[in-house]
Design a protein around this motif. Structure first.
Motif, PDB file in Angstrom:
ATOM      1  N   THR A  91      73.424  -6.244  17.054  1.00 39.13           N
ATOM      2  CA  THR A  91      74.173  -5.624  18.141  1.00 39.13           C
ATOM      3  C   THR A  91      73.228  -5.075  19.199  1.00 39.13           C
ATOM      4  O   THR A  91      73.427  -5.270  20.397  1.00 39.13           O
ATOM      5  N   GLN A 105      72.791  -6.274  23.118  1.00 36.44           N
ATOM      6  CA  GLN A 105      72.975  -5.361  24.231  1.00 36.44           C
ATOM      7  C   GLN A 105      71.808  -5.419  25.203  1.00 36.44           C
ATOM      8  O   GLN A 105      71.972  -5.259  26.409  1.00 36.44           O
ATOM      9  N   LYS A 134      72.539  -8.308  27.496  1.00 37.84           N
ATOM     10  CA  LYS A 134      73.907  -8.375  27.990  1.00 37.84           C
ATOM     11  C   LYS A 134      73.936  -8.276  29.514  1.00 37.84           C
ATOM     12  O   LYS A 134      73.220  -7.513  30.137  1.00 37.84           O
ATOM     13  N   GLU A 175      81.365 -11.611  33.723  1.00 34.37           N
ATOM     14  CA  GLU A 175      81.730 -12.654  32.771  1.00 34.37           C
ATOM     15  C   GLU A 175      81.419 -14.035  33.339  1.00 34.37           C
ATOM     16  O   GLU A 175      81.795 -14.350  34.469  1.00 34.37           O
ATOM     17  N   ARG A 183      85.944 -15.102  28.269  1.00 29.94           N
ATOM     18  CA  ARG A 183      85.197 -14.109  27.491  1.00 29.94           C
ATOM     19  C   ARG A 183      84.061 -14.808  26.726  1.00 29.94           C
ATOM     20  O   ARG A 183      83.822 -14.563  25.547  1.00 29.94           O
ATOM     21  N   ASP A 224      80.845 -14.667  26.817  1.00 30.56           N
ATOM     22  CA  ASP A 224      79.658 -13.941  26.363  1.00 30.56           C
ATOM     23  C   ASP A 224      80.013 -12.777  25.445  1.00 30.56           C
ATOM     24  O   ASP A 224      79.221 -11.868  25.240  1.00 30.56           O
ATOM     25  N   GLU A 225      81.215 -12.819  24.861  1.00 29.40           N
ATOM     26  CA  GLU A 225      81.654 -11.771  23.944  1.00 29.40           C
ATOM     27  C   GLU A 225      81.957 -12.370  22.573  1.00 29.40           C
ATOM     28  O   GLU A 225      82.292 -13.553  22.457  1.00 29.40           O
ATOM     29  N   LYS A 280      94.241  -9.877  27.384  1.00 29.42           N
ATOM     30  CA  LYS A 280      93.485  -8.629  27.302  1.00 29.42           C
ATOM     31  C   LYS A 280      94.442  -7.430  27.289  1.00 29.42           C
ATOM     32  O   LYS A 280      95.537  -7.498  27.771  1.00 29.42           O
TER      33      LYS A 280
END
Length: 427
Positions: free
Chosen positions: A8, A12, A15, A19, A63, A65-66, A427
């Protein structure tokens, strides 16, 4: 090898806020990447096997990149020129599970096939695969460059496509979840039985919320891959069958653990069919199955518990849900009690924020007693993730705890609902 860095945290650090737009970076095609994961508990390696190009892309288009759940590993695609992350997905693997067994801790080194699908890039990209241990630390990471015009990217899925039938049409095939049922251990003349078994699984799955009320967001096909022999292998009985996917019981010497280690064969069978999530149906009346996040769900079909098992394993393979049962003598210390599990339905209370604390009534005891008065009450019930102590579930019973419970608990229901909304861009 990288250690002591959470996945994680590493994500980050790379990141970006805006989007990425699918059409800016990808074409409507799939890049299938075959890897070999190998090693033992002390050292792990990731190696590239081969690249394959498949027509059409059936994964997420929004979405990009999530990831909705962290998983035990992740794959990133970054634009080679800007180093912007343009696609990301999470997964779990049998290799990482094997690392928790005694064999991996006694110097034995093994290798496992793994296959991942990403959208076909328009331009050169860098692909990174990272594996985590059970402390959510990155233990191995590998990056390689892919040039989409590379002549050694093999084109598959354009001819000799395995016959398939559409069993359920989604309302919007561009914003839906594609599931493929795959026949394992069915002879050519047993395909009518396979189709019946697939229909049974569909009705079992969509009898459960939240799938029932969100059914029109799923597109489902049945892939009729014939086997030379009927059934599956049972090593403990000395039975080895020649089947399409070479599945077998006794995985890691657990007699009911039914899996296939041949992921390249699985994706070869699926090449050219509309799929992302995979449910392998095995033609056997012996009890067993397995579910691996964003890899596959595999279940026996002719045992009385077929319906609850195929739904339970889909909770693993699609939903990233953890097992909510416990063993008297825990054979696998899967969840260290000082590390918060990434699975949304279990907790060690190390970092409970963001899970189901908002669903617990004020004044509820911790741990919550498993009494008749609390039967339908959300709380913190000790005993989950294979541990009798130190790991908690949210309700007394759930489809992820027992075959007897007819529904997903409220915690799992919400987690699955959020996941379906994620994949369909609601969403």
């Amino acid at each position: 090898m990288i250690t002591c860095l959470s996945l994680t945290t590493w994500a980050q650090e790379t990141k970006v806020v805006q989007e990425p737009v699918f059409d800016d970076y990808f074409i409507d095609g799939t890049l299938r990447i075959d890897y070999t994961f190998s090693g033992d508990v002390n050292h792990q390696e990731i190696a590239l096997d081969k690249l394959n190009s498949i027509p059409r892309w059936y994964g997420k288009r929004y979405r990009l990149d999530e990831v909705p759940v962290e998983g035990n590993g992740q794959i990133w695609v970054t634009d080679h020129h800007t180093q912007r992350i343009i696609y990301k997905n999470s997964f779990s693997t049998l290799f990482q599970e094997w690392l928790s067994y005694e064999e991996a801790q006694t110097g034995v080194r093994r290798s496992f096939e793994n296959v991942f699908l990403v959208p076909m890039p328009k331009d050169t990209v860098d692909v990174t695969v990272a594996l985590m241990n059970n402390r959510r630390e990155v233990m191995a990471k590998f990056t390689h460059t892919v040039v989409p015009t590379d002549i050694l990217i093999r084109k598959t899925g354009t001819n000799m496509v395995t016959p398939y039938e559409t069993l359920q049409q989604a309302a919007d095939t561009n914003r839906c979840i594609h599931i493929a049922f795959v026949a394992e251990g069915y002879l050519e003349d047993e395909m009518p039985v396979f189709l019946e078994d697939a229909h049974v699984a569909i009705e079992a799955l969509f009898a459960h919320e939240p799938f029932k009320s969100m059914r029109n967001r799923f597109h489902i096909v049945a892939v009729k891959s014939p086997s030379k022999e009927s059934g599956t292998s049972e090593p403990s009985k000395g039975i080895w069958k020649e089947t399409a996917l070479h599945s077998h019981f006794d995985t890691f010497y657990s007699n009911r653990y039914l899996t296939t280690l041949n992921l390249k064969d699985l994706h070869d069978v699926l090449a050219g069919t509309p799929y992302e999530h995979i449910i392998v149906l095995v033609n056997t009346d012996q009890y067993g199955g397995g579910g691996i996040l964003n890899s596959y769900n595999l279940s026996m079909t002719h045992h009385p518990n077929y319906r609850p098992v195929v739904v339970h394993e889909f909770g693993h393979s699609f939903g990233g849900l953890g097992d909510e049962y416990a063993y008297e003598n825990e054979p696998i210390p899967m969840y260290p009690h000082d590390v918060e599990p990434w699975e949304p339905n279990i907790t060690t209370l190390t970092d409970f924020h963001g899970k189901w604390e908002d669903m617990i009534e004020k004044g509820t005891k911790n741990p919550t007693p498993a009494t008749p008065e609390n039967k339908d009450k959300v709380g913190l019930y000790e005993g989950a993730g294979y541990s009798l102590n130190g790991v908690y579930r949210g309700m007394q019973d759930c489809r992820m705890r027992t075959n007897a419970n007819p529904v997903f608990c409220r915690i799992c229901d919400r987690a699955l609902r959020n996941l379906i909304n994620f994949y369909t861009d609601e969403k």
